[in-house]
Design an enzyme around this catalytic site. Sequence first.
Site: not given
Length: 286
Positions: A147, A190
């Site tokens: 991320s 995610k």
Amino acid sequence: KGKRAFVAGVADDNGFGWAIAKSLAAAGAEILVGTWVPALNIFETSLQRGKFDESRKLPDGSLMEITKIYPLDAVFDNPDDVPEDIKTNRRYAGSTNWTVREVAESVKRDFGSIDILVHSLANGPEVSKPLLETSRNGYLAALSASSYSYVSLLKHFLPFMNPGGSSISLTHVASERIIPGYGGGMNSAKAALESDTRVLAFEAGRKHKIRVNTISAGPLRSRAAKAIGFIDTMIEYSLANAPLQKELTADEVGNTAAFLASPLASAITGAVVFVDNGLNAMGVGV
Ligand code: NAI
């Protein structure tokens, strides 16, 4: 006119990054890639020996050219961040300038500007562990590699991206639905990536007229997916339950990325685009 793309996360010809590079090349883009440092040697050697020639074939019969391959470890932003054991690691010692800031500086020095930035990488050291058994370090490592790596890449490349350009990452439906087996905090990674896609779309859109989208892909038997361990089950599940009962190809994701990077998608930003044969739309398996 020809656009230039930097695709981070290509180390073989099986994954989404490779397929995206191909679709962009087929549409006329110049391709630069960022390859994870420990995988660089084998990728370059295989490429040079012609091992990927069959899969380099574009629809017009020519072979995809990769103008330059940059070693990259997207977990580190600056040389100061790199711990001693990595610096002296045999697999890193042969390469230089592979932190995110240095790669961005190198691309800017070599080419001046880019139009398309693709993030096709993820890593969760404890992905095979349930969340309840995931350590703090494992969880934070998943977010760092999967991320923040995207925030950092965009932050460092944005200043020399041409206005009207586009940035794309790859996400997974485990961010919003329970997918047992997608562990180690990868579901959270995610979810962060998707939320950041919206915030980054705002910031990069206002500041640089750059669009930011993410593709939520269905299951593909990539190297990373095989390492997780349940990819065949996921593919079978999708085949049995999705509205479209066919196996997803990496090219279908590549083509969507080429669309999203093109002027055809000039009003699409901040979006999570599902390329999964429609599986996400199902409520129950049938
Ligand atoms: P892949 O193995 O082709 O790509 C992952 C790449 O990340 C590899 O090339 C690896 O070397 C690189 N990488 C790992 N850590 C890195 C780091 N610290 N710095 C730089 N590169 C690093 O596998 P795949 O599946 O194509 O993955 C690409 C993206 O697609 C990932 O974000 C993944 O989560 C996503 N995705 C994959 C699905 C699948 O079923 N394969 C489904 C949905 C999303």
